[in-house]
Scaffold this active site. Structure first.
Site, PDB file in Angstrom:
ATOM      1  N   GLU A 166      29.634  19.449  -4.461  1.00 46.33           N
ATOM      2  CA  GLU A 166      30.680  18.456  -4.748  1.00 46.33           C
ATOM      3  C   GLU A 166      30.500  17.093  -4.075  1.00 46.33           C
ATOM      4  O   GLU A 166      31.452  16.335  -3.949  1.00 46.33           O
ATOM      5  CB  GLU A 166      32.075  19.026  -4.408  1.00 46.33           C
ATOM      6  CG  GLU A 166      32.747  19.709  -5.556  1.00 46.33           C
ATOM      7  CD  GLU A 166      32.201  21.103  -5.882  1.00 46.33           C
ATOM      8  OE1 GLU A 166      32.508  21.590  -6.972  1.00 46.33           O
ATOM      9  OE2 GLU A 166      31.460  21.697  -5.071  1.00 46.33           O
ATOM     10  N   TYR A 168      29.737  16.413  -0.896  1.00 44.64           N
ATOM     11  CA  TYR A 168      30.021  16.330   0.536  1.00 44.64           C
ATOM     12  C   TYR A 168      28.693  16.206   1.316  1.00 44.64           C
ATOM     13  O   TYR A 168      27.622  16.080   0.729  1.00 44.64           O
ATOM     14  CB  TYR A 168      30.829  17.543   0.982  1.00 44.64           C
ATOM     15  CG  TYR A 168      32.210  17.602   0.374  1.00 44.64           C
ATOM     16  CD1 TYR A 168      33.158  16.614   0.636  1.00 44.64           C
ATOM     17  CD2 TYR A 168      32.578  18.635  -0.483  1.00 44.64           C
ATOM     18  CE1 TYR A 168      34.436  16.657   0.077  1.00 44.64           C
ATOM     19  CE2 TYR A 168      33.845  18.693  -1.047  1.00 44.64           C
ATOM     20  CZ  TYR A 168      34.764  17.703  -0.767  1.00 44.64           C
ATOM     21  OH  TYR A 168      36.014  17.753  -1.330  1.00 44.64           O
ATOM     22  N   ARG A 216      27.531  27.561  -0.990  1.00 41.89           N
ATOM     23  CA  ARG A 216      27.985  26.945  -2.243  1.00 41.89           C
ATOM     24  C   ARG A 216      27.007  25.830  -2.605  1.00 41.89           C
ATOM     25  O   ARG A 216      26.936  24.800  -1.926  1.00 41.89           O
ATOM     26  CB  ARG A 216      29.401  26.409  -2.119  1.00 41.89           C
ATOM     27  CG  ARG A 216      29.940  25.828  -3.442  1.00 41.89           C
ATOM     28  CD  ARG A 216      31.432  25.525  -3.333  1.00 41.89           C
ATOM     29  NE  ARG A 216      31.951  24.808  -4.476  1.00 41.89           N
ATOM     30  CZ  ARG A 216      32.551  25.362  -5.529  1.00 41.89           C
ATOM     31  NH1 ARG A 216      32.680  26.673  -5.576  1.00 41.89           N
ATOM     32  NH2 ARG A 216      33.013  24.631  -6.521  1.00 41.89           N
ATOM     33  N   HIS A 254      32.526  14.547  -6.575  1.00 39.62           N
ATOM     34  CA  HIS A 254      33.860  13.987  -6.799  1.00 39.62           C
ATOM     35  C   HIS A 254      33.807  12.585  -7.403  1.00 39.62           C
ATOM     36  O   HIS A 254      34.774  12.141  -8.009  1.00 39.62           O
ATOM     37  CB  HIS A 254      34.659  13.968  -5.499  1.00 39.62           C
ATOM     38  CG  HIS A 254      35.108  15.330  -5.054  1.00 39.62           C
ATOM     39  ND1 HIS A 254      35.675  16.238  -5.911  1.00 39.62           N
ATOM     40  CD2 HIS A 254      35.066  15.938  -3.840  1.00 39.62           C
ATOM     41  CE1 HIS A 254      35.958  17.350  -5.256  1.00 39.62           C
ATOM     42  NE2 HIS A 254      35.594  17.199  -4.001  1.00 39.62           N
ATOM     43  N   GLN A 341      48.312  18.641 -12.235  1.00 43.28           N
ATOM     44  CA  GLN A 341      49.440  17.805 -11.846  1.00 43.28           C
ATOM     45  C   GLN A 341      50.019  18.161 -10.479  1.00 43.28           C
ATOM     46  O   GLN A 341      50.408  17.272  -9.721  1.00 43.28           O
ATOM     47  CB  GLN A 341      50.547  17.896 -12.906  1.00 43.28           C
ATOM     48  CG  GLN A 341      50.181  17.243 -14.225  1.00 43.28           C
ATOM     49  CD  GLN A 341      51.305  17.341 -15.235  1.00 43.28           C
ATOM     50  OE1 GLN A 341      52.487  17.135 -14.923  1.00 43.28           O
ATOM     51  NE2 GLN A 341      50.964  17.672 -16.460  1.00 43.28           N
TER      52      GLN A 341
END
Length: 673
Positions: A166, A168, A216, A254, A341
């Protein structure tokens, strides 16, 4: 009854036997920022363990202060912190579950001035520029990961997960786009993967063979200059050789310009990237991202894509996902609709996570268990999200509930939302409500408009009004012209808009109408269509797995959106999904005008002004998305008769089509009836 034999088969990971193949993926919740944080976290994870999930991955904890997600973010680097973690691990183990701690160094994504990275290039999603780590600092960070892993095992965790996906810190080292170092941790492929491999080796050395060590990996980076599929496969083999027991697969960074987990992404869209990792190693591999039903999860394992499935948000939506799967009650699972949301949107706006379809998520200690002290006869008027949620929760507490709906079908505004491209998952939400209402024995009165006479006659102890909203009609000349349509007309299929359309109102409804008029429903359902639209290389042969986005030709309609506010359109859309919708509409050449005032609608079209200057837009139709009014007619009639009805949902506050607020309010009301 669907059979999910593979999902329910035990699996040995290292020295640990997992009871099934379903895993609760790691997610940020920010629960540690609320009152009674450790009690909340313990209750949150214990509920999922009691729901029979095979393994829980905790939210990410930084190994040092530079790696926290934000000021005060989760950090584990001292023995004095262990008691708060033991409260969590004991609760999970008491409920029959297993839990590992994720170790996450945010790198240049850390929203702290002292953030660090392999280089000094700033991420476009962070206001802070990182400081490049020295070689000695990289080695010290490796030691920090190992120290945190040792503390995790000491605290009772069943192992650790090293977060290398992701975008990081670790991912920043593995990708050439962010790693231009000239020391042993940079340069070519071997240098770029040295940092994560050193971490895996150091962690294994500190925790021994017994605890699980999960890594991961980024199965597809989705950024320019990221790894390609062949490099990822080679890296996965190196991670296995370094000592990992299991590889979990992440998708994208991201800051990627490709959606990865929103509802507009087809289910299990990233299966080929995951299979690439699976075929490279001999240890178990876990699939993740847009897996929200047992059927999808079962198929991924049956087809050899993965050995386990990680589901994060689906375990927010229903903590009993695994238990219901075992019992053959998959139709009773409260399915994650991928709306983001209440989870990601709240996290990205510095609030705590919960779930639109399950307001109890993260708030377990706030909701009483068991039946109400006194069973009552409850009338709920309105079969939209608020009414159905209230009826279900009231019935679960032992009340005798009658649900009135004037329409011949349940759903209310959900029936409008579910037809918008990218929102097909709302079908699942409606299915869950309908199945649950039937299971609980709620009396349904469909096609029956409740009257004040029937409700106020003493047949009910409590009356809940969830009659929703009516569209607001703005006050200017020509709003009754034949060119004018309501958003209800369009989304319900009662009216077909022409080729040239103006949309008045640019809130969530206005954007949904634009997407309905221009979008391709196949994009959220078919991987090939999605990849083509967003420039994803299905073979993952290119750097980052990206390819050229080709033009699609002229859109099938010309759409022009207007709003009165003098600010960019779409500012109020969801933080994690609004950019996706705006990107699609830009691609469809939608014109957007802010600061508009409206003079008239006539045969010529829409007459409007911007900065006092008049304009005329020739259109076939004008769609009104100018807000709503609460429908309180029945409520006011009851009050006039001396009754004390309770208002929820749109009937209480007519702010957009806010299912999040409506369901939360309905659930909380049911707890106090």
């Amino acid at each position: 009854m669907a059979i999910h034999d593979r999902l329910l088969t035990p699996l040995t990971v290292g020295a640990t036997v997992l009871p099934n193949r379903m895993v609760m993926g790691a997610m940020h919740t920010r629960l540690e920022t609320l009152d009674r944080p450790h009690e909340r976290l313990a209750a949150f994870y214990a509920a999922r363990a009691a729901g029979e999930i095979g393994l829980i991955l905790s939210g990410g904890f930084a190994p040092n202060p530079q790696g926290v997600m934000e000021p005060g973010g989760p950090l584990l680097n001292r023995e004095e912190q262990l008691d708060e973690h033991r409260a969590v691990t004991r609760a999970v183990h008491a409920a029959g579950g297993k839990i590992v701690l994720q170790i996450l160094h945010a790198g240049r994504y850390a929203k702290v001035p002292e953030c660090v990275g392999p280089g000094a290039a700033k991420a476009r999603i962070n206001a802070y520029a990182p400081r490049a780590l020295s070689t000695e600092e990289v080695r010290a960070t490796v030691a920090d990961f190992a120290a945190t892993a040792a503390l995790a095992v000491q605290a009772g965790y069943d192992g650790v997960e090293i977060m290398g996906s992701e975008g990081y810190l670790i991912n920043e080292f593995t990708a050439a786009v962010t790693n231009a170092r000239d020391d042993e941790y940079g340069g070519g492929f071997e240098g770029r993967i040295r940092f994560p491999l050193d971490i895996v080796r150091a962690v294994r050395a500190r925790i021994g063979r017994e605890p699980m060590l999960i890594y991961r990996i980024s199965s597809i980076d989705l950024v320019e200059g990221g790894m390609n599929g062949a490099e990822i496969a080679a890296f996965a083999r190196a991670v296995e050789a370094a000592g990992a027991d299991l590889i979990n697969t992440g998708v994208g960074w991201h800051e990627s310009a490709v959606p990865t987990i929103a509802a507009c992404v087809p289910r299990a869209a990233w299966r080929d990237a995951i299979r690439n990792v699976k075929e490279a190693v001999s240890i178990p591999v876990m699939a993740s991202n847009r897996i929200n039903t047992p059927e999808v999860a079962e198929e991924l394992i049956a087809s050899g894509v993965a050995d386990l499935v990680s589901m994060a948000r689906p375990l927010l939506a229903d903590p009993d996902f695994a238990k219901k799967t075992r019992l053959g009650a998959a139709d009773e699972i409260n399915t994650c609709i991928g709306c983001n949301q209440a989870c990601l949107d709240r996290i990205f706006t510095e609030r705590t996570a919960t779930c639109l379809v399950n307001p109890r998520a993260g708030r377990e200690i706030e909701f009483p268990a068991g039946s109400a002290p006194l069973a009552k006869r409850v009338a709920v008027v309105g079969g939209g999200p608020a009414g159905m949620a209230c009826a279900i929760n009231a019935a679960e507490r032992g009340h005798a509930v009658t649900l009135f709906e004037a329409d011949a079908r349940l759903g209310g505004q959900l029936n409008l939302a579910k037809v918008v491209p990218g929102k097909a998952e709302f079908h699942e939400m409606l299915r869950y409500f309908e199945v649950r209402l039937k299971k609980l024995g709620v009396t349904l009165r469909l096609g029956a408009r409740a009257t004040a006479d029937a409700l106020a006659g003493g047949a009910f102890d409590e009356i809940v009004i969830a009659t929703g909203v009516t569209p607001r009609v703005p006050d200017f000349a020509g709003v009754d012209h034949p060119k004018v349509l309501s958003y209800v007309d369009v989304l319900s299929g009662k009216a077909e808009a022409g080729e040239r359309v103006a949309i008045i109102g640019a809130g969530g409804i206005g954007f949904d109408v634009a997407e309905y008029l221009l979008g391709d429903a196949r994009e959220s359902l078919e991987r090939g269509v999605f990849f083509h639209a967003w420039g994803v290389d299905p073979a993952n042969a290119s750097a980052g797995g990206l390819t050229q986005v080709n033009g699609e030709g002229a859109p099938r309609r010309s759409v022009h959106m207007f709003q009165r506010k003098a600010e960019p359109l779409g500012r109020g859309l969801g933080k994690s999904t609004g950019w996706i919708l705006k990107a699609r509409l830009r691609k469809a050449s939608v014109m957007m005008t802010s600061g508009a005032t409206y003079d008239a609608i006539d045969d010529e079209g829409l007459h409007y002004r911007v900065d006092g200057k008049p304009h005329v837009l020739a259109v076939d139709h004008v769609v009104l998305c100018a807000g709503q009014h609460s429908n309180r007619t029945l409520h006011d009639e009851l009050v006039a008769r001396g009754a004390k009805p309770r208002l929820i949902g749109g009937a209480d506050v007519a702010a957009e089509l806010d299912a999040l607020r409506a369901i939360d309010q309905a659930t909380r009301l049911a707890m106090i009836l």
